[in-house]
Scaffold this motif. Structure first.
Motif, PDB file in Angstrom:
ATOM      1  N   LEU B  43      24.756  23.909  -1.705  1.00 22.78           N
ATOM      2  CA  LEU B  43      24.674  23.949  -3.161  1.00 22.78           C
ATOM      3  C   LEU B  43      26.072  23.963  -3.766  1.00 22.78           C
ATOM      4  O   LEU B  43      26.355  23.231  -4.715  1.00 22.78           O
ATOM      5  CB  LEU B  43      23.899  25.193  -3.593  1.00 22.78           C
ATOM      6  CG  LEU B  43      23.776  25.459  -5.095  1.00 22.78           C
ATOM      7  CD1 LEU B  43      22.989  24.372  -5.765  1.00 22.78           C
ATOM      8  CD2 LEU B  43      23.112  26.796  -5.346  1.00 22.78           C
ATOM      9  N   GLY B  46      27.730  20.643  -3.409  1.00 26.87           N
ATOM     10  CA  GLY B  46      27.141  19.731  -4.378  1.00 26.87           C
ATOM     11  C   GLY B  46      27.682  19.972  -5.776  1.00 26.87           C
ATOM     12  O   GLY B  46      28.091  19.042  -6.469  1.00 26.87           O
ATOM     13  N   CYS B  47      27.717  21.262  -6.171  1.00 32.45           N
ATOM     14  CA  CYS B  47      28.204  21.586  -7.517  1.00 32.45           C
ATOM     15  C   CYS B  47      29.658  21.152  -7.683  1.00 32.45           C
ATOM     16  O   CYS B  47      30.039  20.593  -8.701  1.00 32.45           O
ATOM     17  CB  CYS B  47      28.079  23.079  -7.781  1.00 32.45           C
ATOM     18  SG  CYS B  47      26.389  23.587  -8.088  1.00 32.45           S
ATOM     19  N   LEU B  50      29.970  17.239  -7.789  1.00 37.00           N
ATOM     20  CA  LEU B  50      29.238  16.484  -8.806  1.00 37.00           C
ATOM     21  C   LEU B  50      29.564  16.903 -10.228  1.00 37.00           C
ATOM     22  O   LEU B  50      29.035  16.334 -11.175  1.00 37.00           O
ATOM     23  CB  LEU B  50      27.734  16.628  -8.559  1.00 37.00           C
ATOM     24  CG  LEU B  50      27.224  15.998  -7.251  1.00 37.00           C
ATOM     25  CD1 LEU B  50      25.759  16.316  -7.046  1.00 37.00           C
ATOM     26  CD2 LEU B  50      27.440  14.498  -7.262  1.00 37.00           C
ATOM     27  N   THR B  51      30.373  17.939 -10.392  1.00 42.36           N
ATOM     28  CA  THR B  51      30.707  18.355 -11.752  1.00 42.36           C
ATOM     29  C   THR B  51      32.226  18.393 -11.910  1.00 42.36           C
ATOM     30  O   THR B  51      32.953  18.480 -10.920  1.00 42.36           O
ATOM     31  CB  THR B  51      30.144  19.759 -12.047  1.00 42.36           C
ATOM     32  OG1 THR B  51      30.612  20.653 -11.052  1.00 42.36           O
ATOM     33  CG2 THR B  51      28.648  19.769 -12.089  1.00 42.36           C
ATOM     34  N   PRO B  52      32.697  18.299 -13.174  1.00 41.51           N
ATOM     35  CA  PRO B  52      34.126  18.421 -13.384  1.00 41.51           C
ATOM     36  C   PRO B  52      34.598  19.827 -13.039  1.00 41.51           C
ATOM     37  O   PRO B  52      33.775  20.735 -13.032  1.00 41.51           O
ATOM     38  CB  PRO B  52      34.259  18.154 -14.887  1.00 41.51           C
ATOM     39  CG  PRO B  52      32.935  18.473 -15.473  1.00 41.51           C
ATOM     40  CD  PRO B  52      31.942  18.149 -14.405  1.00 41.51           C
ATOM     41  N   ALA B  55      34.902  16.275  -9.912  1.00 41.67           N
ATOM     42  CA  ALA B  55      34.266  14.962  -9.986  1.00 41.67           C
ATOM     43  C   ALA B  55      35.136  13.985 -10.772  1.00 41.67           C
ATOM     44  O   ALA B  55      35.145  12.784 -10.487  1.00 41.67           O
ATOM     45  CB  ALA B  55      32.886  15.090 -10.635  1.00 41.67           C
ATOM     46  N   THR B  70      32.674   5.054  -9.333  1.00 38.38           N
ATOM     47  CA  THR B  70      32.051   6.341  -9.643  1.00 38.38           C
ATOM     48  C   THR B  70      30.558   6.333  -9.317  1.00 38.38           C
ATOM     49  O   THR B  70      30.022   7.307  -8.784  1.00 38.38           O
ATOM     50  CB  THR B  70      32.264   6.697 -11.118  1.00 38.38           C
ATOM     51  OG1 THR B  70      33.647   6.551 -11.402  1.00 38.38           O
ATOM     52  CG2 THR B  70      31.851   8.116 -11.412  1.00 38.38           C
ATOM     53  N   LEU B  74      28.817   8.846  -6.724  1.00 36.34           N
ATOM     54  CA  LEU B  74      27.736   9.784  -7.050  1.00 36.34           C
ATOM     55  C   LEU B  74      26.554   9.604  -6.107  1.00 36.34           C
ATOM     56  O   LEU B  74      26.013  10.577  -5.575  1.00 36.34           O
ATOM     57  CB  LEU B  74      27.289   9.577  -8.498  1.00 36.34           C
ATOM     58  CG  LEU B  74      28.270  10.095  -9.561  1.00 36.34           C
ATOM     59  CD1 LEU B  74      27.796   9.695 -10.952  1.00 36.34           C
ATOM     60  CD2 LEU B  74      28.381  11.611  -9.469  1.00 36.34           C
ATOM     61  N   PHE B  75      26.169   8.347  -5.883  1.00 37.69           N
ATOM     62  CA  PHE B  75      25.023   8.122  -5.003  1.00 37.69           C
ATOM     63  C   PHE B  75      25.346   8.486  -3.556  1.00 37.69           C
ATOM     64  O   PHE B  75      24.485   8.965  -2.820  1.00 37.69           O
ATOM     65  CB  PHE B  75      24.540   6.677  -5.125  1.00 37.69           C
ATOM     66  CG  PHE B  75      23.638   6.459  -6.300  1.00 37.69           C
ATOM     67  CD1 PHE B  75      22.283   6.761  -6.209  1.00 37.69           C
ATOM     68  CD2 PHE B  75      24.128   6.003  -7.503  1.00 37.69           C
ATOM     69  CE1 PHE B  75      21.444   6.579  -7.300  1.00 37.69           C
ATOM     70  CE2 PHE B  75      23.296   5.828  -8.605  1.00 37.69           C
ATOM     71  CZ  PHE B  75      21.958   6.118  -8.504  1.00 37.69           C
ATOM     72  N   TRP B  78      25.162  12.214  -3.295  1.00 37.06           N
ATOM     73  CA  TRP B  78      23.737  12.543  -3.383  1.00 37.06           C
ATOM     74  C   TRP B  78      23.064  12.316  -2.026  1.00 37.06           C
ATOM     75  O   TRP B  78      22.374  13.206  -1.496  1.00 37.06           O
ATOM     76  CB  TRP B  78      23.116  11.675  -4.463  1.00 37.06           C
ATOM     77  CG  TRP B  78      21.776  12.114  -4.956  1.00 37.06           C
ATOM     78  CD1 TRP B  78      20.973  13.095  -4.430  1.00 37.06           C
ATOM     79  CD2 TRP B  78      21.089  11.600  -6.094  1.00 37.06           C
ATOM     80  NE1 TRP B  78      19.830  13.209  -5.161  1.00 37.06           N
ATOM     81  CE2 TRP B  78      19.864  12.301  -6.187  1.00 37.06           C
ATOM     82  CE3 TRP B  78      21.363  10.610  -7.035  1.00 37.06           C
ATOM     83  CZ2 TRP B  78      18.925  12.047  -7.193  1.00 37.06           C
ATOM     84  CZ3 TRP B  78      20.435  10.347  -8.027  1.00 37.06           C
ATOM     85  CH2 TRP B  78      19.229  11.068  -8.113  1.00 37.06           C
ATOM     86  N   LEU B  81      24.089  14.930   0.432  1.00 34.89           N
ATOM     87  CA  LEU B  81      23.408  16.213   0.212  1.00 34.89           C
ATOM     88  C   LEU B  81      21.992  16.180   0.772  1.00 34.89           C
ATOM     89  O   LEU B  81      21.528  17.135   1.395  1.00 34.89           O
ATOM     90  CB  LEU B  81      23.372  16.544  -1.276  1.00 34.89           C
ATOM     91  CG  LEU B  81      24.707  16.911  -1.915  1.00 34.89           C
ATOM     92  CD1 LEU B  81      24.534  17.119  -3.410  1.00 34.89           C
ATOM     93  CD2 LEU B  81      25.274  18.173  -1.279  1.00 34.89           C
TER      94      LEU B  81
END
Lengths: 895, 114
Positions: B43, B46-47, B50-52, B55, B70, B74-75, B78, B81
């Motif tokens: 988790l 992933g966080c 996938l987040t600024p 990211a 980008t 992202l994929f 994903w 994960l």
């Protein structure tokens, strides 16, 4: 162009198929052949009710407008499922143990089965869900419209709503017990999940490989701004959307329904933890290519929200368009069905049933009457929820404002999050805290997001929107308290969720939890540890089994109630009749009833019969302090182990001492034998010489005999000393203490040594500032010590003119006698060993003492309650100090 | 939220006392706490990815196989994960005590749930 007849035919055929499937599965399940319907894959597919038509059509629309941002709506749930599945597992466990029927039921059950909390959550859920349902109706009618051209929008929306209501009522209200799952519904939405995924993938594959001609060429000549959106895509809005979608997968009533209430096996979550993210991945994979293809191939004014449908239509693939229509139809219907079940359960359990029970109060209680009310109210609720959705759709005129409703609903249900998480992880959360937090969040959500979304047409006027409530700029709904520069959605989340959490925690810490609140808190937080069915709460002897049976009959119906009571009686070991209304039995009954009418109503009804339902305090403490007790036990254990370590250390130390003593004893023995050996050797050798008298003269004979005499005397003295020593050490030397005048003892000792003093021409200096001071001592033994000290000083004196000084002074209740001489003294490095047995100072070559004198003297002094020490004066000269206790003898004290 | 987290932490710490198994070969069941910890790590990763702000590092103007970077990134994260979760899922099935309350009557389950 697809004909209306064909479209309607396919549609009706599809619906008929779903009805048939639901009917078939329901019947199979009833006969006990649930089979594949209880597989983890079906469970995962049913969770995908998350992907509504808002996903199916809306994701492409969002991608066409804002680029990759749409993906956040699916990243949030992905993160929850891959990393926080055990939160869901805890929810599922709580749901099963407490027979939870909805998210409102869970929150209210946690906070002391409070009906006010239940009503509040229900209203919020209803408010957030109704527009969402309207959105689904809109998307179905619009997609229908897109295919067949102009239609009567209202009529088609009404037909769709009515059809879904019929399906939901048929398969969603066959029973009222939440723990009897809606297998037919689950099967139908699982099939719909497959259809919508397949449809989206088919359109996507067609666009990428059929139209664009490959993955790379889709993105050819496309500005990155189209894909990334304007500016920085990883901004506050990105984070907020991810957070919201993660929250929604937990808090949306329909998600709670499929994940928690419809769950048959916790194990399924393990599969869903990766399969559901994979499903979302599949749904998202072609969204961006479809959006780009739509922008490329469709005319400027085309609605991006319908690209999925219009793209194959305009490219002449009517079969694909039909599939896409079915996919959109599936995603809309599955959402509406589950949401209607979830919300209608809440409405009927938490609003209709309490009201009707209040109205029915006092009327004749008939078996199954509550059950009838429940079923009817649930059916009416379903129709009402869908009716509301339809009315909302009508009122909003199918405007584009609906498109934003998905996110607005997300923010609305996100208000449940603090109370939900706080409720299952924090014992300190209270009902008042939850109420205050929910109300705060709800109000702020409505004020900053929901009402402004109507653009000034509902409640809040356009004037209020632009210049604030009462003209106060600080109260502008989208710039509350001057918080500007944020997207309205981010702004609303900051205020509503932030203050909701804060108020929830502050009020929780400030307010006192009721007993039931505290008990439920413990049961929820520690659901994996506490044997919940052992949690009994009622004071015994207050309930009447007949009354309880009547109550059960009213809610469950006669036959199920009889079965339940029979099984409970059997559990209690009764052959027939009603079970005893024990605590456990009442709790079990309440749980079963809670599965039908919700925790708050069940509790209220049982309490009415079983008395005030006061919690036995010891029980409460037992359960609430379970964790505390575990922690204490572990602390105690660690204390005990510390203690053990300490003891074992002490033992080790003692053992070491013993070893040392043993070593000393061996040393002592060898020294004693050595000391005895010297005189014995000379005695033996001289006696051998005397045995052959012809070789020695008479003179020599006389001299030898006197040597033998001297040596045997020395031997005797040595043995006496050793004997003394061992007696002293064993503490068996008789040493009666008396009142002794110290100075006279010193005089006596000097007198005894007079011969020696004269022979060595030693001068004795006496200093005494203590006239006739009495000490507690044994006169002979004290004299022995002094003789030993003085004679040592004489014997080992190296000075030409030996001077020995003896000082006595008193201090406090001690008397000190210091003996020093001018003959070299004792070196500091010898000081430590000087009192050891057989130890001699550096001057010992002057005489042949055994080295026991000082050792014995010290033992005697200590036996008399004093001590003998070696001290060093300021000029480093050494002296012996005898300390004696200056106290009255006990006999005088008694007088 | 911090309080909630600390309560969770406390909860997890208390759980640790009951933990008997540790680092073992692949086919052995892990303790429930270890499983939860691994999920948490997934988790967190992933966080972070996938987040600024992290990211934002991957918002580049280049393309991979014609796909804007980008989007590809992202994929890819994903998919990674999902693969991680799928690998963990087998362990979850085996290791976690999935005793349903209906089975809780069984004394054996009672013991193992402690």
């Amino acid at each position: 162009m697809l004909s209306i007849d064909l479209l309607l035919g396919v549609c009706l055929g599809y619906v008929a198929l779903l009805f048939a499937l639901a009917f078939y599965v329901d019947r199979r399940a009833r006969q006990g052949h649930a089979g594949w319907i209880q597989s983890p894959i079906v469970f995962t597919l049913s969770i995908s009710v998350y992907c509504t038509s808002w996903t199916f059509y809306g994701a492409v629309g969002s991608a066409a407008r804002n680029g990759l941002e749409f993906i956040t709506i699916y990243l949030g749930p992905t993160l929850v499922f891959i990393g926080w599945w055990w939160l869901l597992r805890k929810l599922v466990r709580i749901g099963k143990v407490h027979r939870i029927t909805s998210i409102a039921d869970l929150i209210s059950s946690r906070y002391g089965k409070s009906s006010s909390v239940a009503v509040l959550v229900t209203l919020m859920a209803l408010l957030a869900t109704t527009p969402y349902i309207a959105l689904q109706l809109q998307s179905v009618t619009r997609s229908y419209q897109a295919i067949v051209g102009e239609v009567d929008v209202s009529l088609s929306a009404f037909v769709v709503a009515a059809g879904m209501a019929l399906f939901t009522i048929l398969f969603g209200t066959r029973n009222v017990d939440a723990n009897e799952r809606h297998h037919g519904v689950v099967a139908a939405i699982a099939v719909e999940a497959v259809v919508k995924l397949a449809a989206l993938l088919a359109v996507g594959l067609f666009v990428v490989f059929g139209v664009a001609g490959g993955v790379g060429s889709v993105f050819e000549n496309i500005d990155t701004e189209v894909i990334y959106g304007a500016g920085n895509i990883f901004d506050a809005r990105w984070v907020t959307l991810t957070f919201l979608s993660a929250t929604a997968i937990i808090c949306l009533p329909r998600q709670f329904q499929v994940t928690v209430v419809e769950n048959v096996d916790e194990r399924h979550l393990a599969t869903a933890s990766w399969l559901f993210p994979l499903y979302l991945f599949g749904m998202c994979l072609f969204v961006m290519p479809i959006a780009i293809a739509g922008l490329k191939f469709l005319p400027q004014g085309a609605n991006p929200d319908l690209y999925v449908l219009t793209l194959p239509l305009s490219l002449g693939r009517e079969d694909l368009a039909l599939l896409a229509f079915l996919g959109g139809f599936s995603s809309a219907t599955s959402m509406v069905i589950v949401a209607a079940i979830a919300v209608s359960t809440m409405v009927s359990n938490h609003i209709v049933v309490p009201i009707s029970l209040y109205l029915l109060h006092g009327r004749r209680e008939v078996s199954g009457d509550v059950r009838k009310i429940l079923l009817t109210s649930r059916r009416i609720s379903i129709a009402a929820v869908l009716g509301l959705g339809f009315l909302y759709f009508q009122a909003s005129g199918g405007s584009d404002a609906l498109a934003a409703i998905g996110l607005i609903a997300f923010v609305g249900v996100a208000q449940f999050l603090p109370s939900l998480l706080g409720g299952i992880f924090w014992r300190g959360a209270t009902r008042n805290g939850a109420l205050a937090g929910l109300l705060t969040g709800f109000a702020l959500w409505a004020y900053t997001l929901f009402l402004p979304s109507f653009g000034g047409s509902v409640i809040l006027s356009a004037d209020v929107l632009s210049s604030g409530l009462f003209g106060l700029a600080a109260l502008r709904p989208q710039a509350l308290f001057g918080l500007v520069g944020y997207d309205p959605l981010v702004h609303a989340v900051i205020w509503s969720v932030g203050l909701n959490t804060l108020v929830f925690m502050i009020v929780s810490t400030l307010s006192e939890a009721s007993q039931l609140d505290r008990l439920q808190g413990a049961l929820f937080v520690d659901v994996f540890r506490i044997r919940s069915h052992e949690a009994t709460r009622f004071e015994p002897g207050q309930a009447n089994a007949e009354d309880l049976f009547v109550l059960a009959q009213r809610i469950l119906g006669t036959e199920p109630a009889r079965k339940l009571f029979d099984s409970m009686a059997r559990e209690q070991g009764l052959a027939s009749g009603l079970p005893w209304p024990t605590d456990a039995m009442i709790v079990q009954l309440e749980r079963v009833l809670a599965g039908n009418v919700g925790a708050a109503s069940a509790h209220a009804m049982v309490v009415r019969i079983a008395g005030r339902g006061s919690i036995s305090m010891t029980e409460l403490i037992d359960i609430a302090d379970e964790t505390q007790r575990l922690m204490e036990a572990s602390r105690e254990l660690s204390n005990k182990s510390n203690e053990l370590t300490k003891i074992s250390n002490e033992l080790r130390r003692a053992n070491q001492q013993l070893r040392q003593l043993d070593l000393q004893k061996d040393e002592f023995l060898s020294q004693v034998s050595h000391e005895l050996r010297t005189p014995m050797t000379s005695i033996r050798s001289f006696s051998e010489i005397l045995l052959s008298p012809e070789t020695v003269t008479e003179d020599e004979q006389h001299r030898f005999v006197s040597i033998i005499h001297e040596e045997s005397q020395r031997l005797t003295r040595l043995l006496d000393e050793i004997l003394d020593m061992s007696r002293l050490e064993a503490g068996i030397l008789e040493m009666p203490l008396a009142q002794v005048e110290a100075d006279s003892v010193i005089d006596a000792a000097i007198d005894t040594l007079d011969g020696l003093i004269r022979k060595k021409q030693v001068s004795i200096e006496r200093q005494s500032n203590v006239d006739h001071v009495l000490v507690s001592a044994n006169e002979d033994r004290m004299q022995q010590i002094l003789i030993n000290l003085i004679s040592n000083s004489i014997k080992y004196n190296t000075s030409q003119q030996p001077v020995i000084s003896i000082r006595s002074e008193s201090s406090g209740d001690s008397l000190y006698i210091d003996v020093s001489d001018n003959g070299g003294g004792v070196k500091r490095e010898e000081a430590a060993a000087i009192f050891d047995k057989f130890s001699r100072g550096h001057r010992s070559n002057l005489d042949h003492g055994a080295g026991l004198g000082l050792s014995i003297s010290r033992a005697i002094a200590r036996n008399m309650g004093g001590d003998l020490t070696l001290e060093f004066a300021a000029d480093e000269t050494s002296f012996f100090r005898l300390r004696l206790t200056r106290k009255e003898v006990p006999t005088e004290q008694n007088n | 939220m911090a309080k909630v987290f600390s309560v969770w932490q406390e909860h997890a710490d208390a759980k640790e006392d009951c933990n008997i198994m540790n680092n073992d070969p692949d086919d052995q069941p892990l303790s429930e706490r270890k499983i939860n910890d691994r999920s948490m790590i997934l988790l967190l990763v992933g966080c972070l990815l996938l987040t600024p702000p992290l990211a934002g590092v991957f918002q580049l103007d280049t393309r991979i196989l014609g796909i804007p970077f980008t989007g590809f990134y992202l994929f890819a994260v994903w998919a990674g994960l999902i693969a991680g979760a799928a690998a963990l899922s087998r362990r979850i099935q085996k290791s976690v005590e999935w005793n349903d309350p209906e089975d809780a009557q069984d004394p054996q389950d009672m013991d193992s749930s402690q």
